[in-house]
Design a protein around this motif. Structure first.
Motif, short mmCIF file in Angstrom:
data_model
loop_
_atom_site.label_atom_id
_atom_site.label_comp_id
_atom_site.label_asym_id
_atom_site.label_seq_id
_atom_site.Cartn_x
_atom_site.Cartn_y
_atom_site.Cartn_z
N ALA A 225 0.84 -1.19 0.00
CA ALA A 225 0.00 0.00 0.00
C ALA A 225 0.88 1.25 0.00
O ALA A 225 2.04 1.22 0.43
CB ALA A 225 -0.91 0.01 1.22
N LYS A 226 0.34 2.34 -0.49
CA LYS A 226 1.08 3.59 -0.58
C LYS A 226 1.57 4.03 0.80
O LYS A 226 0.81 4.08 1.76
CB LYS A 226 0.18 4.67 -1.19
N GLY A 227 2.88 4.33 0.87
CA GLY A 227 3.47 4.76 2.14
C GLY A 227 3.92 3.64 3.04
O GLY A 227 4.48 3.88 4.11
N LYS A 228 3.69 2.39 2.61
CA LYS A 228 4.05 1.22 3.44
C LYS A 228 5.31 0.56 2.90
O LYS A 228 5.73 0.77 1.77
CB LYS A 228 2.90 0.22 3.46
N SER A 229 5.93 -0.26 3.76
CA SER A 229 7.15 -0.98 3.41
C SER A 229 6.96 -2.47 3.66
O SER A 229 6.12 -2.88 4.47
CB SER A 229 8.34 -0.46 4.22
N THR A 230 7.76 -3.26 2.97
CA THR A 230 7.75 -4.70 3.18
C THR A 230 9.13 -5.26 2.88
O THR A 230 9.93 -4.63 2.18
CB THR A 230 6.69 -5.38 2.28
N GLU A 231 9.41 -6.42 3.44
CA GLU A 231 10.69 -7.08 3.23
C GLU A 231 10.57 -8.07 2.06
O GLU A 231 9.66 -8.90 2.02
CB GLU A 231 11.11 -7.83 4.49
N GLY A 233 13.19 -10.61 0.52
CA GLY A 233 14.54 -11.15 0.65
C GLY A 233 15.36 -10.22 1.52
O GLY A 233 14.91 -9.79 2.60
N PRO A 234 16.55 -9.81 1.08
CA PRO A 234 17.38 -8.91 1.89
C PRO A 234 17.03 -7.44 1.70
O PRO A 234 17.66 -6.57 2.29
CB PRO A 234 18.79 -9.20 1.37
N TYR A 235 16.03 -7.16 0.88
CA TYR A 235 15.69 -5.78 0.54
C TYR A 235 14.46 -5.30 1.32
O TYR A 235 13.53 -6.06 1.57
CB TYR A 235 15.40 -5.65 -0.96
N LYS A 236 14.50 -4.00 1.67
CA LYS A 236 13.33 -3.35 2.24
C LYS A 236 12.76 -2.42 1.18
O LYS A 236 13.43 -1.50 0.71
CB LYS A 236 13.70 -2.54 3.49
N VAL A 237 11.51 -2.68 0.78
CA VAL A 237 10.89 -1.97 -0.33
C VAL A 237 9.77 -1.08 0.19
O VAL A 237 8.90 -1.55 0.93
CB VAL A 237 10.34 -2.95 -1.38
N THR A 238 9.78 0.19 -0.21
CA THR A 238 8.74 1.15 0.19
C THR A 238 8.07 1.71 -1.06
O THR A 238 8.75 2.15 -1.99
CB THR A 238 9.35 2.31 0.99
N ALA A 257 5.31 3.03 -10.64
CA ALA A 257 5.24 3.00 -9.18
C ALA A 257 6.59 3.44 -8.64
O ALA A 257 7.61 2.80 -8.93
CB ALA A 257 4.88 1.61 -8.68
N LYS A 258 6.62 4.54 -7.90
CA LYS A 258 7.87 5.03 -7.32
C LYS A 258 8.20 4.21 -6.08
O LYS A 258 7.46 4.23 -5.10
CB LYS A 258 7.75 6.51 -6.96
N LEU A 259 9.32 3.51 -6.15
CA LEU A 259 9.75 2.65 -5.04
C LEU A 259 11.10 3.11 -4.52
O LEU A 259 11.94 3.61 -5.26
CB LEU A 259 9.87 1.19 -5.52
N LYS A 260 11.29 2.91 -3.21
CA LYS A 260 12.60 3.07 -2.59
C LYS A 260 13.03 1.71 -2.06
O LYS A 260 12.26 1.05 -1.35
CB LYS A 260 12.56 4.09 -1.47
N VAL A 261 14.24 1.29 -2.44
CA VAL A 261 14.74 -0.02 -2.06
C VAL A 261 16.02 0.15 -1.27
O VAL A 261 16.97 0.78 -1.76
CB VAL A 261 14.99 -0.91 -3.30
N ASP A 262 16.04 -0.37 -0.04
CA ASP A 262 17.25 -0.33 0.78
C ASP A 262 18.13 -1.52 0.40
O ASP A 262 17.73 -2.68 0.55
CB ASP A 262 16.89 -0.41 2.26
N VAL A 263 19.34 -1.22 -0.12
CA VAL A 263 20.28 -2.24 -0.57
C VAL A 263 21.60 -2.06 0.18
O VAL A 263 22.33 -1.08 -0.05
CB VAL A 263 20.53 -2.14 -2.09
N ASP A 264 21.89 -2.95 1.11
CA ASP A 264 23.15 -2.91 1.86
C ASP A 264 23.39 -1.55 2.49
O ASP A 264 24.48 -0.96 2.41
CB ASP A 264 24.33 -3.28 0.96
#
Length: 374
Positions: A225-231, A233-238, A257-264
């Motif tokens: 959902a918009k504004g939410k994050s989920t895991e 694999g090793p990535y956190k996706v917002t 879809a504009k996504l932010k992905v935390d990578v390492d």
């Protein structure tokens, strides 16, 4: 259309209890006492259904939905009362032997039932989109849906086989996808019930690839959902927002879809696209983590601000058979529509009542013609 429905319900309600002559307030109250109880029961059932619907729909406030449903409650209450009034008229005339006079109240009974069903089927339907791999089962709205594969029939139509399970009952549905001069057509598989029907409509079938570029068995699908994050694999996706600036790219109408992905410990921005070109849709992959993983935008629900994403990559563990390399993947929309059987019953009663009324008019006309000839 609710005000029109309320007006129709009022007309159908008072038609049997207000004859041209002799109607009094005392007789009116007596005639409406029993049907009013039917209307109250219908109203209470609708309120209970509203609460259950709100609890089953994520992000829906019970109080807000109850407040928005007040016009529907008025329509349901009046239609249920009209149902009781006209049904009582049918029974009374039948017992008196005036069976050709039940046409109008029988048709009005069907119309009242249809009004109640219209509210139930349109105001309280629910829908979800899910992705299924070959042989994969997912739970949705109290049902278990399993993809059993697809096949091309002799008439050229693609038949998608799905199992819908609830309790001990298993429905083996056959949905269809086929091309016509008007574009791609879809026929859903429908599990029918007395109080509700479940529609399973295929949106796309991906036959899979011979080999995944990220390694065998890699992949996952998620709803965010918009504004939410989920895991993943090793990535956190917002999921931040829809990207309308992508409109017109890739040779068709596109939404991103504009996504932010935390990578390492680092944050990357990625915008997968959903492309519509003519009657076809495509989901081009967007790379991240230096090309080690990709994400595709499979579908979206703008009203609830939700996107359905498919991830692939060597670091992403497989999630069911949907993610397995080389396996067919099915995207379906599952819709739960209540009160469909009562709607069809109302149609049958309406047509039957009209038929009885026509027969009565024909009988009266024949008798009148006989008297004139004598």
């Amino acid at each position: 259309h609710t005000p029109i429905g309320i007006l129709v319900a009022l007309l159908v309600l008072f038609a049997p209890v207000m004859p041209w002559r002799g109607a009094t307030w005392a007789s009116l109250k007596g005639d409406l006492k029993g049907p009013a109880l039917v209307g109250l029961l219908g109203l209470l059932a609708t309120v209970a259904g509203t609460v259950a619907y709100a609890r089953a729909s994520a992000g829906t406030s019970v109080g807000v939905l109850l407040a928005k449903s007040v016009p529907w409650y008025l329509l349901i209450g009046l239609a249920a009362t009209a149902l009781g009034v006209n049904l009582a008229a049918v029974v009374s005339r039948w017992r008196m032997g005036k069976r050709l006079l039940i046409g109008a109240p029988l048709a009005h009974t069907g119309l009242a039932l249809m009004l109640m069903s219209f509210v139930g089927s349109s105001a309280y339907d629910r829908e979800h989109k899910i992705t299924l791999g070959l042989g994969e089962t997912k739970a949705v709205m109290g049902y278990k849906v399993t993809h059993r594969g697809s096949e091309v029939r002799k008439d050229g139509k693609l038949q998608v086989n799905v199992d819908v399970e609830r309790g001990d009952h298993v429905y083996k549905g056959k949905a269809l996808m086929y091309e016509t001069k008007h574009g791609l057509m879809r026929t859903p598989a429908i599990q029918r019930g007395f109080l509700a029907d479940l529609y399973v409509e295929p949106e796309s079938v991906d036959p899979g690839e011979a080999e995944s570029p990220h390694g065998s068995g890699s992949g996952d699908t998620v709803d965010i959902a918009k504004g939410k994050s989920t895991e993943v694999g090793p990535y956190k996706v917002t999921f931040e927002a829809f990207d309308m600036s992508a409109h017109g790219k890739d040779g068709g109408m596109s939404v991103g879809a504009k996504l932010k992905v935390d990578v390492d410990g680092k944050t990357e921005e990625v915008s997968p696209l959903f492309v519509v070109s003519g009657q076809e849709t495509s989901h081009p992959p967007a790379e991240f983590d230096g090309g080690a993983a990709t994400v595709r935008l499979m579908s979206m629900t703008v009203e609830s601000g939700t996107v359905h994403l498919s991830f692939a990559g060597a670091k992403i563990p497989a999630s069911g058979s949907a993610a397995k390399s080389g396996k067919e993947t099915l995207l379906v929309q599952v819709t739960h529509k209540p009160m469909m059987a009562p709607l069809w019953l109302g149609c049958i009663l309406l047509l039957t009542g009209a038929g009885v009324a026509i027969r009565r008019r024909a009988s009266d006309a024949s008798a009148e013609l006989g008297r004139r000839e004598r």
